[in-house]
Design a protein around this motif. Structure first.
Motif, mmCIF file in Angstrom:
data_model
loop_
_atom_site.group_PDB
_atom_site.id
_atom_site.type_symbol
_atom_site.label_atom_id
_atom_site.label_comp_id
_atom_site.label_asym_id
_atom_site.label_seq_id
_atom_site.Cartn_x
_atom_site.Cartn_y
_atom_site.Cartn_z
ATOM 1 N N GLU A 139 0.844 -1.195 0.000
ATOM 2 C CA GLU A 139 0.000 0.000 0.000
ATOM 3 C C GLU A 139 0.882 1.249 0.000
ATOM 4 O OE1 GLU A 139 -3.632 1.943 2.681
ATOM 5 O OE2 GLU A 139 -2.599 0.121 3.332
ATOM 6 N N THR A 140 0.557 2.191 -0.873
ATOM 7 C CA THR A 140 1.348 3.417 -0.984
ATOM 8 C C THR A 140 1.418 4.131 0.361
ATOM 9 O OG1 THR A 140 0.725 3.664 -3.303
ATOM 10 C CG2 THR A 140 1.584 5.607 -2.190
ATOM 11 N N VAL A 223 6.842 2.571 0.566
ATOM 12 C CA VAL A 223 6.218 2.314 -0.735
ATOM 13 C C VAL A 223 5.759 3.649 -1.303
ATOM 14 C CG1 VAL A 223 4.363 1.134 -1.959
ATOM 15 C CG2 VAL A 223 5.467 0.023 0.006
ATOM 16 N N THR A 224 6.298 4.014 -2.458
ATOM 17 C CA THR A 224 5.941 5.294 -3.061
ATOM 18 C C THR A 224 4.967 5.162 -4.224
ATOM 19 O OG1 THR A 224 7.932 5.167 -4.436
ATOM 20 C CG2 THR A 224 8.092 6.406 -2.373
ATOM 21 N N ALA A 225 4.819 3.947 -4.761
ATOM 22 C CA ALA A 225 3.867 3.743 -5.860
ATOM 23 C C ALA A 225 3.536 2.263 -5.968
ATOM 24 C CB ALA A 225 4.435 4.260 -7.181
ATOM 25 N N ASN A 226 2.318 1.998 -6.399
ATOM 26 C CA ASN A 226 1.845 0.640 -6.634
ATOM 27 C C ASN A 226 0.812 0.747 -7.742
ATOM 28 O OD1 ASN A 226 0.560 -1.861 -6.611
ATOM 29 N ND2 ASN A 226 0.615 -2.069 -4.375
ATOM 30 N N TYR A 227 1.108 0.194 -8.907
ATOM 31 C CA TYR A 227 0.254 0.459 -10.055
ATOM 32 C C TYR A 227 0.327 -0.675 -11.070
ATOM 33 C CZ TYR A 227 4.841 1.916 -11.832
ATOM 34 O OH TYR A 227 6.170 1.953 -12.176
ATOM 35 N N VAL A 235 5.677 -2.154 -8.084
ATOM 36 C CA VAL A 235 5.848 -1.457 -6.826
ATOM 37 C C VAL A 235 7.131 -0.637 -6.910
ATOM 38 C CG1 VAL A 235 7.061 -3.413 -5.723
ATOM 39 C CG2 VAL A 235 5.966 -1.657 -4.299
#
Length: 266
Positions: A139-140, A223-227, A235
């Motif tokens: 999770e971001t 975590v800076t991004a999850n897409y 991630v």
């Protein structure tokens, strides 16, 4: 004018054949469309590091900046050619294998160590029990830690052999190879969840202090991004890697496909 450096040639070695990440296993990797098990990206990154280490020595190990993107696999036993061109203080690095471009990157030597505050990075323990990766795992904004890692004595020597590093600076000065920092960055993922086959696709690493062989190394990662992109789940991590709980040794950004398209569709 750009100055082309001598090609650094490596016989690639898959150090992760027995890894929990089955993308390094021949049969599993072939199901994802590869010819065989992938040589870990962190080890290809280590091949690339040879060039700036040879160019700048301990200065690079103390404050060097390097980044890489992994484009195509490097396979066990095949030749990897690391080509580099220097222009205005920047090394442009390319890795070729099977005549294909497999990785690209740059390296440079900042005039001073950038200021990074240890207090800005939250130290958290790894999860008490790893569970299969799910929506909340990366999770971001979530902070993730790693179990401490040490490479001392024969373990440190074996690592240099595994990544084909022959520069005498490590044995002569008792230093740890910065590729070990990248291995710790991978542990941010696998220490906190159970993953299926996954792929490291890119990294940026600003070294802050030369690590010593035998240092206990951990990462404090956010975590800076999850897409999703083209069916893959990505991630991105921003982390401070710390030696012995007190010394910042690298500021890293790390990008991985934690759920490849073929796996997501299965």
């Amino acid at each position: 004018m750009p100055n082309r450096l001598e090609t650094y040639r490596v016989e690639a070695y898959n150090t992760a054949k027995q890894s929990e990440n089955k993308m390094h296993d021949d049969k599993v990797a072939q199901r994802f469309g590869f010819s065989g098990g992938l040589v870990p990206g962190v080890d290809v990154f280590a091949y690339m590091m040879h060039v700036p280490i040879a160019r700048w020595g301990r200065d690079f190990l103390s404050r060097g900046l390097i980044e890489a993107r992994f484009i195509k696999p490097v396979y066990d036993g095949e030749t990897a050619d690391v080509d580099a061109t220097e222009h205005e203080g920047v090394l442009t690095i390319e890795v070729f294998s099977r005549t294909e471009l497999c990785a690209t990157g740059t390296a440079s030597l900042p005039a001073s160590v950038p200021a990074v505050s240890l207090d800005d990075y939250v130290a958290v323990p790894v999860v008490a029990e790893r569970k299969p990766v799910g929506p909340a795992t990366f999770e971001t904004g979530k902070w993730l830690g790693t179990a401490p890692r040490r490479w001392a004595g024969q373990d440190a020597a074996d690592y240099l052999t595994d990544v084909r590093e022959t520069d005498p600076i490590f044995a002569r000065e008792g230093l740890a190879h910065p590729g070990l920092i990248q291995r710790v960055m991978n542990r941010v993922l696998v220490d906190n969840t159970i993953l299926g086959p996954w792929i490291h696709v890119g990294s940026r690493m600003q070294l802050l202090s030369a690590a010593r062989a035998g240092d206990e190394i951990t990462a404090r990662a956010k975590v800076t991004a999850n897409y999703e992109k083209k069916g893959h789940r990505f991630v991105e991590l921003d982390a401070l890697v710390v030696a012995n709980g007190t010394t910042s040794i690298a500021h890293c950004q790390h990008t991985a496909i934690y759920q490849p398209r073929e796996q997501a569709a299965a």
